[in-house]
Structures are given as structure tokens and as C-alpha cells.
Motif scaffolding. Structure first.
Motif, mmCIF file in Angstrom:
data_model
loop_
_atom_site.group_PDB
_atom_site.id
_atom_site.type_symbol
_atom_site.label_atom_id
_atom_site.label_comp_id
_atom_site.label_asym_id
_atom_site.label_seq_id
_atom_site.Cartn_x
_atom_site.Cartn_y
_atom_site.Cartn_z
ATOM 1 N N ILE A 15 -31.434 -37.916 -8.694
ATOM 2 C CA ILE A 15 -30.429 -37.561 -7.689
ATOM 3 C C ILE A 15 -29.371 -38.656 -7.587
ATOM 4 C CG2 ILE A 15 -30.050 -37.192 -5.218
ATOM 5 C CD1 ILE A 15 -32.801 -35.859 -5.111
ATOM 6 N N VAL A 296 -32.504 -33.246 -0.408
ATOM 7 C CA VAL A 296 -32.906 -34.164 -1.474
ATOM 8 C C VAL A 296 -34.377 -34.541 -1.317
ATOM 9 C CG1 VAL A 296 -30.599 -35.076 -1.868
ATOM 10 C CG2 VAL A 296 -32.027 -36.118 -0.110
ATOM 11 N N LEU A 322 -29.508 -28.926 -9.923
ATOM 12 C CA LEU A 322 -28.949 -29.725 -8.837
ATOM 13 C C LEU A 322 -27.515 -30.134 -9.156
ATOM 14 C CD1 LEU A 322 -29.404 -31.242 -6.133
ATOM 15 C CD2 LEU A 322 -30.185 -33.189 -7.495
#
Length: 402
Positions: A15, A296, A322
Motif C-alpha cells: 500500500i 487499508v 488496489l
């Protein structure tokens, strides 16, 4: 447990990288067009580490759930020094400003495609454009009734389809002259014709054959557990084989898959408001829907489960998805998102076009002060929704495996 925690950590790093490459897209485009980038940071909150190179401060902040690329003169509210004016974003051509604002979105799309491409090479991806014509995986007997939701009664023989001559590997292209596009089409048609004989057109070794198959009646349970009578012929669909492909075909498969995932991301984003009440209810104990939005925190937990079960292809598929979602989300034409800034630039261009038609000079950068109420409202909404989804992911997380 250790592999789960490793997966959570790895996805959290993924992420951070996703956010980093997004901001790097803005940064790179700005530098190409000679704009001054003052700061390039990953994360929000207190600064953990930073350093300076040239005119830019680089660094990481405590909370790695975002990032920013501070470009001098991004709006007319941004004060610039005399030395910065030649490098200010608002003094550059409109098309350069749009490309810079699109930079992060473009990079996320490229990253997603590259991940899909390497998955196609290494383990394979389902091709959304592959033929969905039903292929017989097995011919079986037809159980006369259903015991419970998971169990059918015993039966013997090859079933009506097998006795009529249908074989494993046959492609069923039509039934009673009607084209069959999927196994669901075939199943629904058969269920409605109990006690009748249907004509299946199959392709076997390149040859088209017509096989008359009697449809027998069988008792089955519907979604409410009620017994209903349906038609059955005793065929099952062959599972779609997913396998690695060569470098050339991987581009096609990855492209097709990415288009399908982009469409799913857009639809998912459009359906988000309707799912939000369910997210809030799940905080207070209501059942969490499997397709519920995740933060997240939630996707990192799912990433941990995938690693725990050695499902690396799914892990990277989730990371690519994502990136797609981040690209789609940022194109929304509302400030402070990238799409909102792009909308302002395009507004300036259209406004000045009509001013020229009236013999008036360009009006200059739009007054962002007038957009502040909208910007603050959208930012507050995003923070509130984000907090709710994070809380739901903590107290009532989505679990893939039990």
C-alpha cells in the motif's frame, strides 16, 4: 500465524509503495515540465525522516496511508516567491498541468497492468474475453431429490445426457435452436423443460452434432429451503482452466483482465454509498457483507490471509486491484482529489475560450478560495467515511477463510 503477520506487513508495504508511485507520477511529470517540487512525502502526521536534494525535501511521515507532492503554485492560493514564479504550476500551459495531475493516476494504471502481466506469465489469469460456451466436464446420473443444501440423494447410471450420447469435452452451442452463451443459460433452460425432450447442438472434434436428450424431473431445494420440481439432464460444466501463457499472449490476457477489473472498480465505487449503512451497522454487530468496502486495514488483513494460505497470485491480484481503485477514485471531479483539480483546469480553458470569442483576455487561474467550502466538505466526508470503514475492519473484519 507468523505467515499471516508477514502477509499483513507485506501488503501494508505494498500500500505504501502504491501511494508512493502515485505521488511519484505527479513528481516526475512536474519535473519534466520544469515545475518546482518543494516537498515529496509518503504518509501524514509527524515526520519520521527527511532529507533535501536540490529544491525538494523528501521524507516519510508517521501514518503511511497517504502522501503528497507539494508543487509550487499548484493553485492561485499558493504563495510563490519571485524566484519560484517561472517554475510555478499555475504559470505553465493548461495541458502540462493536466498531465501532471494525471501523473499519479497513469502510474497506478501502469503498475496494475504490470502486476497483471506478470501474474498471467507466472500462474495465469482468467481471460474475460475467453469463450463462455459451456463445455461438458462430466456426464452423471440425476439424483431424484435433494437431501439438504449440500447433499443430493444417491443415483446410478450415466444420466439422460450420457445415455443420449453427450460426451465429456462436448461444447454445447445451442439448445432447441437457441444459442447458448453460458452454462447458466443451459441450466436455466433445462430446469424449465422437465418431462420434455430437448435438442442439443454440440461441437465435437470440430464437427457439429445434434443430440436429442430427454429432460427428467428432479426435486430440488430453492433458496428458502422449499422443495421444487425442476428439469435435469446430468451434465456439469468443465471448470475454466487458468494456466500461464507466453509473453505475447500475456499482454492480451492482462489487458482484457484489466479492462474487466476497471469496470468492476467503477461499479464498486458507484455502489459504495449504498453499502455504507451496512458498514456502519457492522460496527455494532450486524453481519458484514462479503462485498463490503474495506479500508487499508481490511485489505491488509485479507492480504495476510492470502499469504497464510500461500495464495500469492491472489495477493498480487489484490494489490493490482488496489492500484486500479486508487486511479478510479482519484479521477472523481471533486476537490481535493486529482480529478477536482483537473476539472478546475478544464473550466479555466473553456471559460477563456468563450472569453476570446467575446474579445476579452484570459481571466487567469480560477479562484480556489470559492471552492474551499466544497474542498473542506469533501475532505471531512472522506475522513469520516474512512474512519468508519477502518473501525468496521477492526471490530468486524471480512475473513476469507472462516
Amino acid at each position: 500465524m507468523l505467515s499471516y503477520l508477514l502477509g499483513v506487513l507485506l501488503f501494508a508495504v505494498g500500500i505504501a509503495i502504491t501511494i508512493g508511485v502515485h505521488e511519484a507520477g505527479h513528481f516526475t511529470a512536474a519535473r519534466i515540465f520544469g515545475m518546482r517540487v518543494r516537498r515529496f512525502f509518503i504518509g501524514f502526521g509527524p515526520t519520521l525522516v527527511s532529507f533535501r536534494r536540490g529544491h525538494t525535501d523528501y521524507g516519510f511521515k508517521l501514518v503511511p496511508v497517504g502522501g503528497f507532492c507539494d508543487i509550487a503554485g499548484m493553485t492561485n492560493q499558493d504563495e510563490v516567491t519571485e524566484e519560484e514564479k517561472p517554475f510555478a504550476m499555475m504559470n505553465k500551459p493548461w495541458w502540462q498541468r493536466v498531465i501532471v495531475l494525471l501523473g499519479g493516476i497513469i502510474v497506478n494504471l501502469v503498475v496494475a497492468f504490470l502486476i497483471f502481466y506478470f501474474i498471467a506469465l507466472s500462474s495465469g489469469l482468467p481471460d474475460p474475453k475467453a469463450s463462455t460456451v459451456p463445455t461438458v466436464g462430466e456426464v452423471t446420473c440425476v439424483a431424484p431429490y435433494q437431501v439438504d443444501a449440500q447433499t443430493l440423494a444417491d443415483c446410478q447410471g450415466t444420466g439422460p445426457a450420457g445415455e443420449a450420447g453427450v460426451k465429456t469435452g462436448d461444447q454445447i452451442v445451442s439448445v432447441d435452436g437457441q444459442e447458448v452463451l453460458s452454462f447458466t443459460d443451459l441450466r436455466d433452460y433445462v430446469m424449465q423443460h422437465a418431462g420434455q425432450t430437448i435438442a442439443l447442438e454440440v461441437v465435437r472434434d470440430g464437427e457439429h452434432l445434434t443430440i436429442d436428450v430427454p429432460v427428467v424431473s428432479a426435486k430440488r431445494l430453492d433458496q428458502d429451503g422449499n422443495e421444487v420440481t425442476v428439469g435435469a439432464i446430468g451434465v456439469s460444466n468443465a471448470p475454466v482452466e487458468i494456466k500461464p501463457v507466453g509473453a505475447g499472449k500475456a499482454f492480451v490476457v492482462a489487458g482484457n483482465y484489466m479492462n474487466a477489473m476497471l469496470d468492476a472498480s467503477v461499479k464498486g465505487l458507484a455502489s459504495f454509498p449504498a453499502k455504507l449503512p451496512g458498514v456502519v451497522a457492522s460496527i455494532f454487530g450486524a453481519q458484514r457483507a462479503e462485498d463490503s468496502p474495506m479500508s487499508v486495514v481490511g485489505v491488509s488483513r485479507v492480504g495476510g490471509e492470502l499469504v497464510e494460505h500461500s495464495m500469492w497470485a491472489s495477493f498480487f491480484n489484490l494489490l493490482a486491484s488496489l492500484n486500479l481503485f486508487l486511479a478510479v477514485f482519484n479521477i472523481i471531479p471533486l476537490p481535493p482529489l486529482d480529478g477536482g483539480h483537473i476539472a478546475v483546469v478544464l473550466y479555466e480553458k473553456i471559460r477563456d475560450f468563450f472569453r476570446r470569442l467575446r474579445g476579452l483576455p484570459a481571466a487567469g487561474p480560477a479562484d480556489y478560495q470559492k471552492l474551499m467550502p466544497v474542498t473542506v466538505a469533501v475532505a471531512a466526508l472522506l475522513l469520516g467515511v474512512g474512519a468508519a470503514v477502518i473501525l468496521a475492519d477492526v471490530v468486524n473484519p471480512i475473513r476469507l477463510f472462516g
